[in-house]
Every structure is written in C-alpha cells, then in structure tokens.
Design a protein around this motif. Structure first.
Motif, PDB file in Angstrom:
ATOM      1  N   ALA A 115       0.865  -1.180   0.000  1.00  0.00           N
ATOM      2  CA  ALA A 115       0.000   0.000   0.000  1.00  0.00           C
ATOM      3  C   ALA A 115       0.901   1.228   0.000  1.00  0.00           C
ATOM      4  O   ALA A 115       1.450   1.608   1.032  1.00  0.00           O
ATOM      5  N   ARG A 118      -2.569   6.371   0.689  1.00  0.00           N
ATOM      6  CA  ARG A 118      -4.014   6.528   0.797  1.00  0.00           C
ATOM      7  C   ARG A 118      -4.288   8.015   1.020  1.00  0.00           C
ATOM      8  O   ARG A 118      -3.624   8.649   1.845  1.00  0.00           O
ATOM      9  N   ASP A 133     -12.039   8.758  -1.115  1.00  0.00           N
ATOM     10  CA  ASP A 133     -11.046   7.906  -0.460  1.00  0.00           C
ATOM     11  C   ASP A 133     -10.287   7.132  -1.534  1.00  0.00           C
ATOM     12  O   ASP A 133     -10.844   6.273  -2.210  1.00  0.00           O
ATOM     13  N   TYR A 135      -7.012   4.737  -2.703  1.00  0.00           N
ATOM     14  CA  TYR A 135      -5.997   3.777  -2.300  1.00  0.00           C
ATOM     15  C   TYR A 135      -5.029   3.566  -3.461  1.00  0.00           C
ATOM     16  O   TYR A 135      -5.457   3.310  -4.590  1.00  0.00           O
ATOM     17  N   ILE A 155     -12.507  -2.660   2.012  1.00  0.00           N
ATOM     18  CA  ILE A 155     -12.359  -1.387   2.704  1.00  0.00           C
ATOM     19  C   ILE A 155     -13.461  -1.265   3.756  1.00  0.00           C
ATOM     20  O   ILE A 155     -14.475  -1.949   3.681  1.00  0.00           O
ATOM     21  N   ILE A 218      -8.754   5.027  11.346  1.00  0.00           N
ATOM     22  CA  ILE A 218      -8.115   4.314  10.246  1.00  0.00           C
ATOM     23  C   ILE A 218      -7.242   3.207  10.827  1.00  0.00           C
ATOM     24  O   ILE A 218      -6.369   3.469  11.664  1.00  0.00           O
ATOM     25  N   THR A 219      -7.481   1.975  10.382  1.00  0.00           N
ATOM     26  CA  THR A 219      -6.675   0.833  10.803  1.00  0.00           C
ATOM     27  C   THR A 219      -6.240   0.083   9.552  1.00  0.00           C
ATOM     28  O   THR A 219      -6.966  -0.777   9.043  1.00  0.00           O
ATOM     29  N   PRO A 220      -5.081   0.376   8.984  1.00  0.00           N
ATOM     30  CA  PRO A 220      -4.666  -0.274   7.736  1.00  0.00           C
ATOM     31  C   PRO A 220      -4.438  -1.766   7.916  1.00  0.00           C
ATOM     32  O   PRO A 220      -3.902  -2.202   8.939  1.00  0.00           O
ATOM     33  N   GLU A 221      -4.837  -2.542   6.923  1.00  0.00           N
ATOM     34  CA  GLU A 221      -4.613  -3.981   6.949  1.00  0.00           C
ATOM     35  C   GLU A 221      -3.282  -4.346   6.300  1.00  0.00           C
ATOM     36  O   GLU A 221      -2.761  -5.438   6.521  1.00  0.00           O
ATOM     37  N   LEU A 224       1.211   0.709   5.400  1.00  0.00           N
ATOM     38  CA  LEU A 224       0.844   1.878   4.604  1.00  0.00           C
ATOM     39  C   LEU A 224       1.973   2.902   4.651  1.00  0.00           C
ATOM     40  O   LEU A 224       2.337   3.391   5.719  1.00  0.00           O
ATOM     41  N   LEU A 227      -0.347   8.160   4.604  1.00  0.00           N
ATOM     42  CA  LEU A 227      -1.770   8.466   4.702  1.00  0.00           C
ATOM     43  C   LEU A 227      -1.916   9.978   4.666  1.00  0.00           C
ATOM     44  O   LEU A 227      -1.364  10.683   5.510  1.00  0.00           O
ATOM     45  N   PRO A 263       0.610  -2.549   9.795  1.00  0.00           N
ATOM     46  CA  PRO A 263      -0.691  -3.219   9.739  1.00  0.00           C
ATOM     47  C   PRO A 263      -1.322  -3.281  11.130  1.00  0.00           C
ATOM     48  O   PRO A 263      -0.666  -3.658  12.100  1.00  0.00           O
TER      49      PRO A 263
END
Length: 425
Positions: A115, A118, A133, A135, A155, A218-221, A224, A227, A263
């Motif tokens: 990623a 974002r 939004d 990505y 998402i 916001i909790t990125p998987e 990232l 942001l 993450p």
C-alpha cells in the motif's frame, strides 16, 4: 458478360480494394507469470473513433503472435486480450502498427501486496460530508500474478456512510467504473477489480450525515507508506498523538500526512467546520499550488526535505493518483458507449451525447437552431489529445512534470466545456 457475373466481379473488386486499404496491426502476447508466449489467446481490436466499438477479433498462434485488420485507419484503437477472466489493454495510437501485451495468471491470493498511499479528501456538500477515499496499491508478487476474486480488496466505511460511486485505474491507465459492493459485514465493502502486477488506484466516494464534525478511525490492513488527509482551508483538522504532521498546501487544500503505518496500527482524526474544495483542485492545483508541487521532489504530499526520503518516490502517486483517477473518469465517460436511450435520440435533440449526459434525464431538448455544433468537435479533440498524452506517458516520451502540466490543462478544458454545455442547456 451476364449481370450476375458483373455483380460478382464488382463484389470481388470491392472486397479486394477494401483489404488493400485496411491497415494491419500485429503484435505478440506474452504470459508474464510463465515468461512464455500466450498461445490461443483471444485478441479484440476496439476502435475509439466514436465510442468503444469492437472492429476485429482473432487468436494468437503458437508463438503468441497475432495479426488483425484495422479498417478505420487513422483513429486510435485499443487491443484487448482476455486471460482467466481478466482483460488486459494496450493503446494503439494512429500510426502504430505493432504492439506487445503482457498477461498474467490470476490468483485469489498474492504475496508482496504493498500500500503505497491513501488519500482521504473531504468537503461539505448540501449539508453532508463528501469523502473521496483513494488507495494506491502495488502488486509485486513473484512470480507475478493478477490478484482476482469476488472480494479482491476490502475497505471499511464509517458508520452511516452512503456509497456514491467507485473508480479503478490499473497499471495500463484504463479507468473503469468499479463500485465496491457490500460484504454483509458491518460497514465492509469490497472491490472486485483485478489488481494486476504494477500500480493500481482504487477510489470510493461516499457521503456522511454531517452535524459540523466527523471522527475517523483508520486501521490499515497492509503496511501503509503514507496516509494523507486533504480538506478545505475553512475546515479544521485535529488528531490525537503525533501521527500526523501538517504538510505544504496542495491545490489550495490543507494537507496532513502520517507516514509508515504498520498493519493494524490505529490512527484517529477529526474534521469540523464547512468548506468546499477549490474548483481547480481536480485539474492540478489552484494558483500557486501546482507550481509549488512541481518544485518539490516527486511533486506530491509533504514539503521538500534535504535528506533522502524513502517515501519520496511514492509521493507524487498519492496526490497524482487523485488527479489521475478524476481525469481518467472523464476519459471513461467520453469514450463509453452511449446507452440505448442516448443512441436512439433524434438528431434534433441535445447538441451531443456528452451534453445530454450532464444535463440529466427528463429535461427539454433544445431546438436545432439553438445547438452549438462546436461541442461535439471539441469533445473529439479533447478525447484525442488525452489519449495521445497517455500514450506518450506510457512510452516514456514525457517527463512526469511535462505530463502533469499537460494533463492539468486538458482536464481544465474538459471541465470548462462541460460547464459551458450545462449553462447552455
């Protein structure tokens, strides 16, 4: 000589003469996963003369090679190759007769998905909070595979969000409408768009009920890199902790950036107040904003710094992604096939299909005497220029700065044309 014989000879002559004037487009299709020729792949030629119309179809031979007639020579084309449910495109500008296309095997899961960025852009519209939004993803799977599934990329939208639309742009630069669909879990949506090897951009636009303030979590998987949050200068941004730092203004918008999120790392922020994005923000920045961006490394989020920055290479993709998707959507709308209702409209209707699209259904059609014939020709010219610009970029003929400048100018012309068309309705 009998009449039937004359007709047969005339038909043969016509067929022979048409074959003489039909240009041939040749090429080769390679499977990038196996590094072998893609034998038996179906190749479709699409003309962009007045829409997106199929004009030819063939298959590759044992060497992955193909040859197809382009009977409308002198107009831009696309070559499409389908493989395992995924379409791959290559632009064919006028004067080009040879193309090479790389396809990839599809997989439901891939490794090395990154990623890069974002961007969350907010503004108030009609008493609601509108959120764009974006990505920016990079598929670096080895060997390369296209990530394809019913729920390719998921998402999470805030509570109470109403999805408006979605757009996706793959490594080849072909934008398509791709709205994420509900997964059945609370506030979870998923893009079904195939993530090909290389860089892809996925964008969701949604609206929220707005009482003057809105919290975001916001909790990125995925890890990232950056942001970014962009909001009009009349709105306020607050966050807990030191995750975010204010960056230089971008396109007349106040910008905040958080870097290197792991993450599962949770970050929160709030926006409050009211404000609209500057009118020119989608076209490359307001007065002074574009020049400022161009003078910084990468022309993206964040101020220039003297020391090497591992994220500097991705910055321009973060902000540039917003502009590319917006401009790409304009290209898609211009090149899309007209609906059945538009295609069957009488000649004395709207000045052009594009004008009819933006005026909205149910409005009275203007008489022919009030039409402005320059609208359709201007759209055709803009379409050709945008296509050529993207082609030059893909072929490495333009620097990023030259591309951004030219793209911003064309986008502005397109918006002004649409505005003028709407005002004349």
């Amino acid at each position: 000589m009998g009449r039937r014989t004359q007709i047969q000879l005339l038909t043969c002559c016509l067929l022979f003469s048409s074959s003489l004037f039909a240009a041939k487009i040749t090429g080769k299709v390679t499977n990038g996963t196996t590094n072998k020729p893609a034998a038996g792949s179906e190749v479709v030629l699409i003309s962009l003369a007045g829409g997106m119309d199929e004009t030819g179809r063939t298959k590759t031979d044992a060497k992955g090679e193909f040859s197809i007639d382009a009977r409308d020579e002198g107009v831009p084309h696309l070559v499409q190759v389908a493989h395992q449910g995924v379409n791959y495109f290559r632009p064919v500008p006028p004067g080009t007769n040879t193309v090479e296309i790389t396809i990839y095997d599809a997989a439901k899961r891939v490794d090395n998905m990154l990623a890069e960025g974002r961007v969350i852009r907010v503004q108030t519209v009609g008493g609601e909070l509108e959120v764009t939004d974006l990505y920016v993803l990079r598929n670096e799977s080895k060997p390369p595979h296209t990530w394809m599934g019913d729920r390719t990329f998921e998402i999470t939208l805030p509570q109470g969000a109403k999805l408006v639309e979605g757009v996706a742009v793959g490594p080849g630069g072909m934008p398509v409408a791709s709205s994420p669909v509900a997964t059945g879990r609370n506030n979870r949506y998923a893009f079904a768009y195939p993530i090909r090897p290389g860089r892809s951009q996925l964008q969701a636009i949604y609206k929220l009920p707005y009482g003057g303030a809105q919290d975001f979590t916001i909790t990125p998987e995925l890890a990232l890199a950056e942001l970014g949050v962009m909001l009009p200068k009349s709105m306020r941004f607050t966050s807990s902790g030191d995750s975010f730092a204010q960056a230089a203004d971008e396109g007349g918008m106040t910008t905040y950036v958080a870097k290197s999120l792991a993450p599962g790392q949770k970050v929160t922020f709030s926006v409050s107040g009211e404000g609209s994005a500057p009118r020119e923000v989608q076209g490359g920045g307001t007065e002074g904003g574009q020049a400022g961006a161009a003078s910084r490394p990468g022309g993206g989020l964040g101020a220039a710094i003297g020391s090497p920055d591992p994220l500097s290479g991705s910055r321009w993709y973060v902000l540039g992604g917003v502009l590319a998707v917006m401009a790409g959507l304009a290209i898609w709308m211009m090149l899309r096939k007209p609906s059945a209702q538009e295609a069957t409209a009488p000649a004395g209707g709207a000045a052009s299909t594009a004008a009819a699209t933006y005026r909205g259904a149910g409005q009275a059609k203007e008489p022919r005497s009030q039409q402005q014939p320059t609208h359709a020709s201007l759209l055709d010219a803009l379409k050709e220029e945008l296509f050529q610009l993207e082609t030059d970029r893909l072929q490495g003929k333009l620097s990023q700065q030259d591309y951004a400048t030219a793209r911003a100018g064309l986008d502005m012309l397109f918006r002004r044309h649409i505005k003028k068309t709407g005002n004349n309705s």
